[in-house]
Motif scaffolding. Structure first.
Motif, PDB file in Angstrom:
ATOM      1  N   GLN A  66       0.837  -1.207   0.000  1.00  0.00           N
ATOM      2  CA  GLN A  66       0.000   0.000   0.000  1.00  0.00           C
ATOM      3  C   GLN A  66       0.871   1.255   0.000  1.00  0.00           C
ATOM      4  OE1 GLN A  66      -2.980  -0.370   3.093  1.00  0.00           O
ATOM      5  NE2 GLN A  66      -4.036  -1.996   1.999  1.00  0.00           N
TER       6      GLN A  66
ATOM      7  N   GLU B  90      -8.882   4.020  -6.957  1.00  0.00           N
ATOM      8  CA  GLU B  90      -7.805   4.986  -6.723  1.00  0.00           C
ATOM      9  C   GLU B  90      -6.457   4.472  -7.222  1.00  0.00           C
ATOM     10  OE1 GLU B  90      -8.165   6.670  -2.856  1.00  0.00           O
ATOM     11  OE2 GLU B  90      -6.398   7.932  -3.116  1.00  0.00           O
ATOM     12  N   VAL B  91      -6.146   3.210  -6.923  1.00  0.00           N
ATOM     13  CA  VAL B  91      -4.836   2.697  -7.337  1.00  0.00           C
ATOM     14  C   VAL B  91      -4.774   2.400  -8.843  1.00  0.00           C
ATOM     15  CG1 VAL B  91      -4.189   1.723  -5.106  1.00  0.00           C
ATOM     16  CG2 VAL B  91      -5.307   0.274  -6.767  1.00  0.00           C
ATOM     17  N   SER B  92      -5.947   2.355  -9.482  1.00  0.00           N
ATOM     18  CA  SER B  92      -5.915   2.131 -10.931  1.00  0.00           C
ATOM     19  C   SER B  92      -5.582   3.420 -11.679  1.00  0.00           C
ATOM     20  CB  SER B  92      -7.258   1.580 -11.416  1.00  0.00           C
ATOM     21  OG  SER B  92      -8.220   2.609 -11.435  1.00  0.00           O
ATOM     22  N   GLY B  93      -5.569   4.535 -10.943  1.00  0.00           N
ATOM     23  CA  GLY B  93      -5.276   5.822 -11.584  1.00  0.00           C
ATOM     24  C   GLY B  93      -6.542   6.564 -11.974  1.00  0.00           C
ATOM     25  N   ALA B  94      -7.723   5.935 -11.719  1.00  0.00           N
ATOM     26  CA  ALA B  94      -8.992   6.633 -11.974  1.00  0.00           C
ATOM     27  C   ALA B  94      -9.268   7.573 -10.792  1.00  0.00           C
ATOM     28  CB  ALA B  94     -10.118   5.622 -12.122  1.00  0.00           C
TER      29      ALA B  94
ATOM     30  N   ASP C 161     -10.615   1.902  -3.063  1.00  0.00           N
ATOM     31  CA  ASP C 161      -9.147   1.800  -3.139  1.00  0.00           C
ATOM     32  C   ASP C 161      -8.724   1.297  -4.517  1.00  0.00           C
ATOM     33  OD1 ASP C 161      -8.799   2.676  -0.589  1.00  0.00           O
ATOM     34  OD2 ASP C 161      -8.563   0.697   0.303  1.00  0.00           O
TER      35      ASP C 161
ATOM     36  N   LEU D  55      -1.035   4.586  -1.291  1.00  0.00           N
ATOM     37  CA  LEU D  55      -2.268   4.601  -0.490  1.00  0.00           C
ATOM     38  C   LEU D  55      -1.932   4.963   0.951  1.00  0.00           C
ATOM     39  CD1 LEU D  55      -4.394   1.490  -1.609  1.00  0.00           C
ATOM     40  CD2 LEU D  55      -4.986   3.883  -1.860  1.00  0.00           C
TER      41      LEU D  55
ATOM     42  N   ARG E  52       0.487   5.340 -10.857  1.00  0.00           N
ATOM     43  CA  ARG E  52      -0.468   4.248 -10.640  1.00  0.00           C
ATOM     44  C   ARG E  52      -0.902   3.587 -11.946  1.00  0.00           C
ATOM     45  NH1 ARG E  52      -3.848   7.359  -5.890  1.00  0.00           N
ATOM     46  NH2 ARG E  52      -2.581   6.613  -4.151  1.00  0.00           N
TER      47      ARG E  52
ATOM     48  N   LYS F 266      -0.935   9.730  -9.865  1.00  0.00           N
ATOM     49  CA  LYS F 266      -1.871   9.156 -10.835  1.00  0.00           C
ATOM     50  C   LYS F 266      -1.108   8.527 -12.009  1.00  0.00           C
ATOM     51  CE  LYS F 266      -6.013  10.441 -13.313  1.00  0.00           C
ATOM     52  NZ  LYS F 266      -6.886  11.515 -13.768  1.00  0.00           N
TER      53      LYS F 266
ATOM     54  N   GLU G 233     -13.054  -2.634  -0.638  1.00  0.00           N
ATOM     55  CA  GLU G 233     -11.845  -2.083  -1.289  1.00  0.00           C
ATOM     56  C   GLU G 233     -12.079  -1.605  -2.719  1.00  0.00           C
ATOM     57  OE1 GLU G 233      -9.460  -5.601  -0.516  1.00  0.00           O
ATOM     58  OE2 GLU G 233      -8.196  -4.455   0.855  1.00  0.00           O
TER      59      GLU G 233
ATOM     60  N   PHE H 203      -2.707  -3.483  -9.192  1.00  0.00           N
ATOM     61  CA  PHE H 203      -2.868  -3.913  -7.801  1.00  0.00           C
ATOM     62  C   PHE H 203      -4.044  -4.884  -7.745  1.00  0.00           C
ATOM     63  CE2 PHE H 203      -1.858  -2.379  -3.354  1.00  0.00           C
ATOM     64  CZ  PHE H 203      -2.635  -3.310  -2.701  1.00  0.00           C
TER      65      PHE H 203
ATOM     66  N   PHE I 228      -6.385  -6.831  -5.454  1.00  0.00           N
ATOM     67  CA  PHE I 228      -6.802  -6.895  -4.051  1.00  0.00           C
ATOM     68  C   PHE I 228      -7.195  -8.314  -3.668  1.00  0.00           C
ATOM     69  CE2 PHE I 228      -7.040  -2.459  -4.955  1.00  0.00           C
ATOM     70  CZ  PHE I 228      -6.770  -1.826  -3.759  1.00  0.00           C
TER      71      PHE I 228
ATOM     72  N   ARG J 191     -13.066  21.093  -6.268  1.00  0.00           N
ATOM     73  CA  ARG J 191     -11.964  21.093  -7.240  1.00  0.00           C
ATOM     74  C   ARG J 191     -12.231  20.075  -8.355  1.00  0.00           C
ATOM     75  NH1 ARG J 191      -6.216  19.450  -5.060  1.00  0.00           N
ATOM     76  NH2 ARG J 191      -7.134  17.433  -5.445  1.00  0.00           N
TER      77      ARG J 191
ATOM     78  N   ASP K  35      -0.509  14.746  -6.535  1.00  0.00           N
ATOM     79  CA  ASP K  35      -1.629  13.910  -7.002  1.00  0.00           C
ATOM     80  C   ASP K  35      -1.475  13.467  -8.453  1.00  0.00           C
ATOM     81  OD1 ASP K  35      -2.736  14.013  -4.566  1.00  0.00           O
ATOM     82  OD2 ASP K  35      -4.387  15.372  -5.067  1.00  0.00           O
TER      83      ASP K  35
END
Lengths: 261, 258
Positions: free
Chosen positions: A66, B129-133, B126, A71, A98, A95, B123, A103, A105, B28, A91
Motif C-alpha cells: 500500500q 484509486e490505485v488504478s489511476g482513476a 481503493d 495509499l 499508478r 496518478k 476495497e 494492484f 486486491f 476542485r 496527485d
C-alpha cells in the motif's frame, strides 16, 4: 570487430534492463498509533522479477505494497518506484505512477454495480482515455480470454465464484499493461485446485505481459510456483531472503515453520 | 471526565476540518475535467425517478391531511374560502420542500452512505484509486450534483401532488371545481413564495448528497461501518435540512417580507 560489438551491445542492454531496479525501499517504517507495523524494511525489486513476501497475517505485508502505490505514506525511510520517491509525489504524479502499477486486491475488489465487461472497460475509458468502442471491446475480450473467462463477460460480480472474481480482478489490472503488479494474497479463501490455477495464471501473465511483481502470500504452494525470490517477514521486519529451495534449508525457526506446515 | 470532553470536542473539530477538506476536494473535482455524464444521468434516474413515488405519496397525504385539519378552524372563523390559499402558501413555502427533503434524507442519504460505505469496505474505492482513476469524480461529484438537481425537481412535483391531495380533501365535504381550486392556489402565490423554496431545496439536495457521500466515503473498514455510515448519514442530513431551513427563512424574511 564492429559486427562483434553489435552482437554484444543488445545482450548488455538486455542484461542491464533485467538488473534495473524498479522498486527500491530503504529503511521504511510505518506505525498506526502506538503499533509499529513496518520497523525497517529494505528491499529492491528488479525488472521482470517475481518477489514473494511471505509472512503470517498482521505482519505488515499488505502495508508494504500500500506504501508502494501511495495509499499509505511511510513515516520514515524512502520508497522509490522507477527512481521517484512516492511520498514526495503530488496527485498528478501519483496518478501517472499508478497507471504503471497493477494492484490485485485480496477480494478482487470488482465494482459490484457493473458487469464484468464494464469492470474491464472502466480503466480503459477513465485511465487510458480510450474512446474507440471497437478497440475497447477487442481489448476486453482479449484479456478476458487470457484468464479463461470470456463466457462471463456480461455477468455481474455477484454471479461469479471467488476464483472467477480473482481472475476478473487480474484481467482488470492487466488490461492497462502495467509494468509492476502487486498481488495482495491472491489465493486466500480459495480451494487448493483453484489456488494452484491462480498461481499458474499469475506466472503465465507475468511472462506474457513481462511485469515485475510483488506477491504477498502465506500460501506456500503459491510461493513455490510464482517466486523468483522470497523474503520472509516477521513483526514488521524482513528476517530471511532467498529462493524457495534456499529457504527450505534455512535454520531460522520462523522460516522453517512455513515450510513444515 | 474533562479529558473525555476535550477528546470529544477535538474529534468533533477534526470532523469539521475533514468535511471542509472533503468539500474542497469535491469542488476542485467539479472543474477538473472529464465530467462523468453517463454516471451523472444514471444517478439522476436513481435519485429522482426512484424517489418520485415515495415523495408523491407523502406529499399527497400531507396535502390531504392539512386540509382536513385546517378546515374546522377556518370554517369556525368564516374563512373556508381561504383554504386553497392557506394550503398553497404553507405547502409551497415550507411544508413541501422540508417534507421532500426529509423523505430524501431517509431514502437517498442512507442509500448513498451505505453504497459508498460498502464500496469502501470491499476495497472498491481503493481499487479505483490505485488504478489511476478518480473515485471522487466518478462517485462523489456525480452523486452530489444529482441530488442538488433532483431534490428541487422532486420538491416541485411533490408540491403539485400535495395541492392535488388538498383539492380531493376539500371535495370530501365541499364542492369546488378543479380549475377554481387551482386558480385560487396560483393567485395566492407569487415569485417570493416560489423562488426561495426552490433555492433552499437546492441546498437541501446538496446537503443530502454531501453528507451521504462524506459518511460513506470516509467510513471505517468493517461491515458494521456500513450500517453506521447509513444511519449517521440520515441523522446528519436531517439535522442539516432543519439548520438550512432556519437560515433560509431568515434570509427570505429579510429579502422578501420586510
Amino acid at each position: 570487430m564492429a559486427v562483434a560489438k553489435e552482437h554484444i551491445e543488445p545482450k548488455k542492454k538486455a542484461s542491464a534492463q533485467k538488473d534495473e531496479v524498479v522498486i527500491h525501499a530503504q529503511g521504511v517504517k510505518k506505525a498506526f498509533g502506538d503499533k509499529k507495523v513496518l520497523k525497517n524494511i529494505t528491499f529492491d525489486l528488479k525488472r521482470g522479477e517475481n518477489m514473494v513476501v511471505l509472512g503470517k497475517s498482521g505482519q505488515g505485508k499488505s502495508v508494504t505494497i500500500q506504501c508502494v502505490v501511495g495509499l499509505l505514506k511511510p513515516d520514515e525511510g524512502t520508497l522509490d518506484v522507477f527512481g521517484e520517491n512516492v511520498a514526495e509525489m503530488n496527485d498528478d504524479e501519483l496518478k501517472q505512477l499508478r497507471i504503471k502499477i497493477g494492484f490485485l486486491f485480496q477480494s478482487g475488489a470488482l465494482y459490484d454495480s457493473m458487469t464484468v465487461r464494464e469492470n474491464l472497460e472502466f480503466p480503459l475509458t477513465r485511465v487510458l482515455k480510450l474512446t474507440d468502442q471497437s478497440e475497447i471491446g477487442k481489448k476486453v475480450e482479449e484479456v478476458l480470454d487470457g484468464v479463461g473467462l470470456l463466457d462471463a463477460i456480461d455477468k455481474l460480480p455477484s454471479d461469479l465464484s471467488g476464483g472467477m472474481r480473482k481472475r476478473v480482478g487480474l484481467a482488470r489490472t492487466l488490461i492497462v499493461n502495467p509494468e509492476i503488479m502487486l498481488y495482495d494474497e491472491p489465493t486466500t479463501g480459495l480451494d487448493p485446485i483453484t489456488s494452484r490455477e491462480i498461481s499458474e495464471l499469475i506466472l503465465n501473465m507475468q511472462k506474457k505481459y513481462k511485469t515485475s511483481s510483488i506477491i504477498i502470500t502465506h500460501d506456500m504452494e503459491c510461493a513455490r510456483i510464482t517466486a523468483d525470490r522470497i523474503v520472509v517477514m516477521n513483526e514488521g521486519e524482513y528476517i530471511a531472503e532467498g529462493t524457495f529451495k534456499e529457504l527450505q534449508k534455512s535454520d531460522n525457526e520462523i522460516v522453517r515453520s512455513f515450510f513444515n506446515e | 471526565m474533562a479529558e473525555q470532553v476535550i477528546t470529544g470536542w477535538r474529534k468533533w473539530m477534526l470532523g469539521i476540518g475533514e468535511q471542509c477538506v472533503f468539500f474542497a476536494r469535491f469542488f476542485r473535482n467539479i472543474f477538473a475535467g472529464g465530467f462523468e455524464w453517463s454516471e451523472f444521468v444514471r444517478q439522476c434516474y436513481e435519485i429522482g425517478y426512484r424517489s418520485m413515488m415515495l415523495v408523491g405519496i407523502t406529499s399527497f397525504i400531507m396535502g390531504l391531511v392539512l386540509i382536513l385539519q385546517l378546515r374546522p378552524s377556518l370554517v369556525e372563523l368564516g374563512a373556508a374560502s381561504m383554504l386553497p390559499k392557506t394550503l398553497a402558501v404553507s405547502f409551497i413555502r415550507e411544508i413541501g420542500p422540508v417534507i421532500t427533503a426529509i423523505i430524501c434524507a431517509g431514502k437517498i442519504a442512507s442509500s448513498i452512505g451505505a453504497e459508498l460505505g460498502s464500496m469502501k469496505v470491499t476495497e472498491q474505492i481503493d481499487a479505483m484509486e490505485v488504478s489511476g482513476a478518480n473515485p471522487l469524480q466518478y462517485l462523489v461529484v456525480t452523486r452530489i450534483l444529482a441530488t442538488s438537481l433532483m431534490v428541487p425537481l422532486l420538491c416541485i412535483i411533490g408540491d403539485a401532488i400535495g395541492l392535488f391531495g388538498g383539492f380531493l380533501a376539500l371535495n370530501f365535504t365541499d364542492s369546488i371545481s378543479f380549475s377554481l381550486y387551482f386558480n385560487k392556489c396560483i393567485a395566492s402565490l407569487d415569485f417570493s413564495d416560489f423562488l426561495p423554496a426552490v433555492v433552499k431545496s437546492v441546498f437541501f439536495g446538496f446537503a443530502i448528497g454531501f453528507v451521504g457521500c462524506y459518511k460513506g466515503y470516509n467510513s471505517n473498514k468493517g461491515t458494521e461501518s456500513v450500517g453506521i455510515a447509513a444511519n449517521s448519514a440520515v441523522v446528519t442530513a436531517s439535522l442539516w435540512i432543519f439548520f438550512i431551513d432556519a437560515i433560509a427563512v431568515q434570509i427570505t424574511s429579510l429579502l422578501f417580507y420586510k
